[in-house]
Design a protein around this motif. Sequence first.
Motif, mmCIF file in Angstrom:
data_model
loop_
_atom_site.group_PDB
_atom_site.id
_atom_site.type_symbol
_atom_site.label_atom_id
_atom_site.label_comp_id
_atom_site.label_asym_id
_atom_site.label_seq_id
_atom_site.Cartn_x
_atom_site.Cartn_y
_atom_site.Cartn_z
ATOM 1 N N ALA A 48 70.541 2.820 62.857
ATOM 2 C CA ALA A 48 71.417 3.023 64.013
ATOM 3 C C ALA A 48 70.927 4.174 64.886
ATOM 4 C CB ALA A 48 72.847 3.279 63.542
ATOM 5 N N ASP A 49 70.453 5.248 64.260
ATOM 6 C CA ASP A 49 69.954 6.410 64.994
ATOM 7 C C ASP A 49 68.458 6.566 64.758
ATOM 8 O OD1 ASP A 49 72.514 7.259 65.968
ATOM 9 O OD2 ASP A 49 72.960 7.997 63.948
ATOM 10 N N PRO A 50 67.725 7.149 65.716
ATOM 11 C CA PRO A 50 66.290 7.376 65.530
ATOM 12 C C PRO A 50 66.025 8.232 64.284
ATOM 13 C CG PRO A 50 66.899 7.779 67.814
ATOM 14 C CD PRO A 50 68.177 7.603 67.037
ATOM 15 N N ILE A 51 64.936 7.911 63.590
ATOM 16 C CA ILE A 51 64.523 8.679 62.413
ATOM 17 C C ILE A 51 63.034 8.982 62.518
ATOM 18 C CG2 ILE A 51 66.329 7.737 60.902
ATOM 19 C CD1 ILE A 51 64.208 5.894 59.654
ATOM 20 N N SER A 52 62.596 9.943 61.745
ATOM 21 C CA SER A 52 61.176 10.303 61.738
ATOM 22 C C SER A 52 60.380 9.251 60.970
ATOM 23 C CB SER A 52 60.989 11.675 61.087
ATOM 24 O OG SER A 52 61.232 11.587 59.681
ATOM 25 N N GLY A 53 59.074 9.288 61.165
ATOM 26 C CA GLY A 53 58.199 8.412 60.405
ATOM 27 C C GLY A 53 58.307 8.671 58.912
ATOM 28 N N GLU A 54 58.417 9.941 58.553
ATOM 29 C CA GLU A 54 58.534 10.281 57.136
ATOM 30 C C GLU A 54 59.832 9.725 56.547
ATOM 31 O OE1 GLU A 54 57.871 14.015 54.067
ATOM 32 O OE2 GLU A 54 58.038 14.423 56.221
ATOM 33 N N GLN A 55 60.925 9.782 57.307
ATOM 34 C CA GLN A 55 62.194 9.211 56.832
ATOM 35 C C GLN A 55 62.092 7.688 56.687
ATOM 36 O OE1 GLN A 55 64.439 11.053 60.046
ATOM 37 N NE2 GLN A 55 65.739 12.097 58.531
ATOM 38 N N ALA A 56 61.402 7.046 57.617
ATOM 39 C CA ALA A 56 61.201 5.599 57.530
ATOM 40 C C ALA A 56 60.380 5.251 56.291
ATOM 41 C CB ALA A 56 60.529 5.068 58.787
ATOM 42 N N PHE A 57 59.376 6.077 55.982
ATOM 43 C CA PHE A 57 58.573 5.824 54.791
ATOM 44 C C PHE A 57 59.426 5.991 53.537
ATOM 45 C CE2 PHE A 57 55.320 6.406 51.552
ATOM 46 C CZ PHE A 57 54.485 5.345 51.851
ATOM 47 N N GLN A 58 60.329 6.949 53.532
ATOM 48 C CA GLN A 58 61.238 7.115 52.391
ATOM 49 C C GLN A 58 62.111 5.869 52.216
ATOM 50 O OE1 GLN A 58 61.196 9.368 49.990
ATOM 51 N NE2 GLN A 58 59.433 10.261 51.002
ATOM 52 N N LEU A 59 62.571 5.286 53.318
ATOM 53 C CA LEU A 59 63.335 4.033 53.231
ATOM 54 C C LEU A 59 62.483 2.929 52.606
ATOM 55 C CD1 LEU A 59 65.232 3.815 56.640
ATOM 56 C CD2 LEU A 59 66.242 4.031 54.357
ATOM 57 N N TYR A 60 61.230 2.842 53.045
ATOM 58 C CA TYR A 60 60.284 1.869 52.483
ATOM 59 C C TYR A 60 60.149 2.069 50.975
ATOM 60 C CZ TYR A 60 55.612 0.183 51.198
ATOM 61 O OH TYR A 60 54.554 -0.385 50.550
ATOM 62 N N MET A 61 59.971 3.309 50.557
ATOM 63 C CA MET A 61 59.818 3.612 49.131
ATOM 64 C C MET A 61 61.088 3.231 48.355
ATOM 65 S SD MET A 61 56.767 5.032 48.563
ATOM 66 C CE MET A 61 56.906 6.194 47.224
ATOM 67 N N GLU A 62 62.253 3.614 48.859
ATOM 68 C CA GLU A 62 63.517 3.310 48.178
ATOM 69 C C GLU A 62 63.746 1.807 48.045
ATOM 70 O OE1 GLU A 62 66.633 5.261 50.389
ATOM 71 O OE2 GLU A 62 65.659 7.215 50.151
ATOM 72 N N LYS A 63 63.443 1.072 49.101
ATOM 73 C CA LYS A 63 63.710 -0.373 49.116
ATOM 74 C C LYS A 63 62.707 -1.161 48.285
ATOM 75 C CE LYS A 63 67.175 -0.287 52.026
ATOM 76 N NZ LYS A 63 68.517 -0.691 51.648
ATOM 77 N N THR A 64 61.465 -0.670 48.164
ATOM 78 C CA THR A 64 60.444 -1.441 47.449
ATOM 79 C C THR A 64 60.212 -0.966 46.016
ATOM 80 O OG1 THR A 64 58.649 -0.083 48.352
ATOM 81 C CG2 THR A 64 59.260 -2.071 49.584
ATOM 82 N N LEU A 65 60.740 0.199 45.655
ATOM 83 C CA LEU A 65 60.545 0.707 44.295
ATOM 84 C C LEU A 65 61.030 -0.272 43.218
ATOM 85 C CD1 LEU A 65 59.408 3.014 42.615
ATOM 86 C CD2 LEU A 65 61.634 4.134 42.769
ATOM 87 N N PRO A 66 62.181 -0.929 43.376
ATOM 88 C CA PRO A 66 62.590 -1.895 42.334
ATOM 89 C C PRO A 66 61.574 -3.016 42.127
ATOM 90 C CG PRO A 66 64.454 -1.358 43.746
ATOM 91 C CD PRO A 66 63.235 -0.743 44.384
ATOM 92 N N GLN A 67 60.981 -3.523 43.197
ATOM 93 C CA GLN A 67 59.968 -4.576 43.056
ATOM 94 C C GLN A 67 58.701 -4.029 42.400
ATOM 95 O OE1 GLN A 67 61.446 -4.259 46.378
ATOM 96 N NE2 GLN A 67 63.000 -5.597 45.499
ATOM 97 N N LEU A 68 58.369 -2.787 42.713
ATOM 98 C CA LEU A 68 57.201 -2.142 42.125
ATOM 99 C C LEU A 68 57.375 -2.016 40.612
ATOM 100 C CD1 LEU A 68 54.570 -0.659 43.168
ATOM 101 C CD2 LEU A 68 55.869 1.432 42.869
ATOM 102 N N ILE A 69 58.528 -1.551 40.198
ATOM 103 C CA ILE A 69 58.820 -1.396 38.767
ATOM 104 C C ILE A 69 58.841 -2.755 38.068
ATOM 105 C CG2 ILE A 69 60.601 -0.672 37.122
ATOM 106 C CD1 ILE A 69 61.261 1.588 39.183
ATOM 107 N N GLU A 70 59.458 -3.727 38.713
ATOM 108 C CA GLU A 70 59.526 -5.085 38.150
ATOM 109 C C GLU A 70 58.132 -5.667 37.925
ATOM 110 O OE1 GLU A 70 60.744 -9.221 40.102
ATOM 111 O OE2 GLU A 70 62.478 -7.889 39.840
ATOM 112 N N ALA A 71 57.184 -5.294 38.787
ATOM 113 C CA ALA A 71 55.806 -5.788 38.674
ATOM 114 C C ALA A 71 55.021 -5.054 37.587
ATOM 115 C CB ALA A 71 55.096 -5.640 40.020
ATOM 116 N N GLY A 72 55.638 -4.051 36.943
ATOM 117 C CA GLY A 72 54.941 -3.290 35.909
ATOM 118 C C GLY A 72 54.082 -2.177 36.483
ATOM 119 N N SER A 73 54.302 -1.838 37.735
ATOM 120 C CA SER A 73 53.536 -0.790 38.408
ATOM 121 C C SER A 73 54.331 0.510 38.389
ATOM 122 C CB SER A 73 53.243 -1.214 39.847
ATOM 123 O OG SER A 73 52.517 -2.430 39.866
#
Length: 142
Positions: A48-73
């Motif tokens: 909804a509000d502008p965020i920094s690139g670093e904050q966007a990367f944190q969102l990427y990490m939070e959202k994809t971490l479950p798939q990463l763990i599920e893959a055994g990584s």
Amino acid sequence: MDKYLDATAEAGIRFYKNFNDKGKVVMMNLLKFRRLADYSNLESLKPADPISGEQAFQLYMEKTLPQLIEAGSRIVFYGECNAFIIGPETEKWDAVLLVEHQSANAFITFSQKKEFLKYAGHRTAALEDSRLLPITEKEKHR
């Protein structure tokens, strides 16, 4: 200097040929964040509000971490960096991320999963530039 955000098809084929059946692969990510995340053409992910690139990367990490763990990584290391001690003075990076995958196939499978791809746009929005270097462990000399 050229910018690199996504792998080419040729690089993917080369990765598979060079790392298939070599065991675990550690992916070294060098990351340069945008000052403000760019969600152009990514309206479904745009906060909804502008965020920094670093904050966007944190969102990427939070959202994809479950798939990463599920893959055994696993994330081996994530940290801040800047200028090289040995290397070009003009080349600076904001962060380094090391991710261990069980195999080249495990990485490829993970990177093509629908649930991963659903949130990968956060990475695109976050990064101004990046590098991705696959690494395998050398046999130890005895």
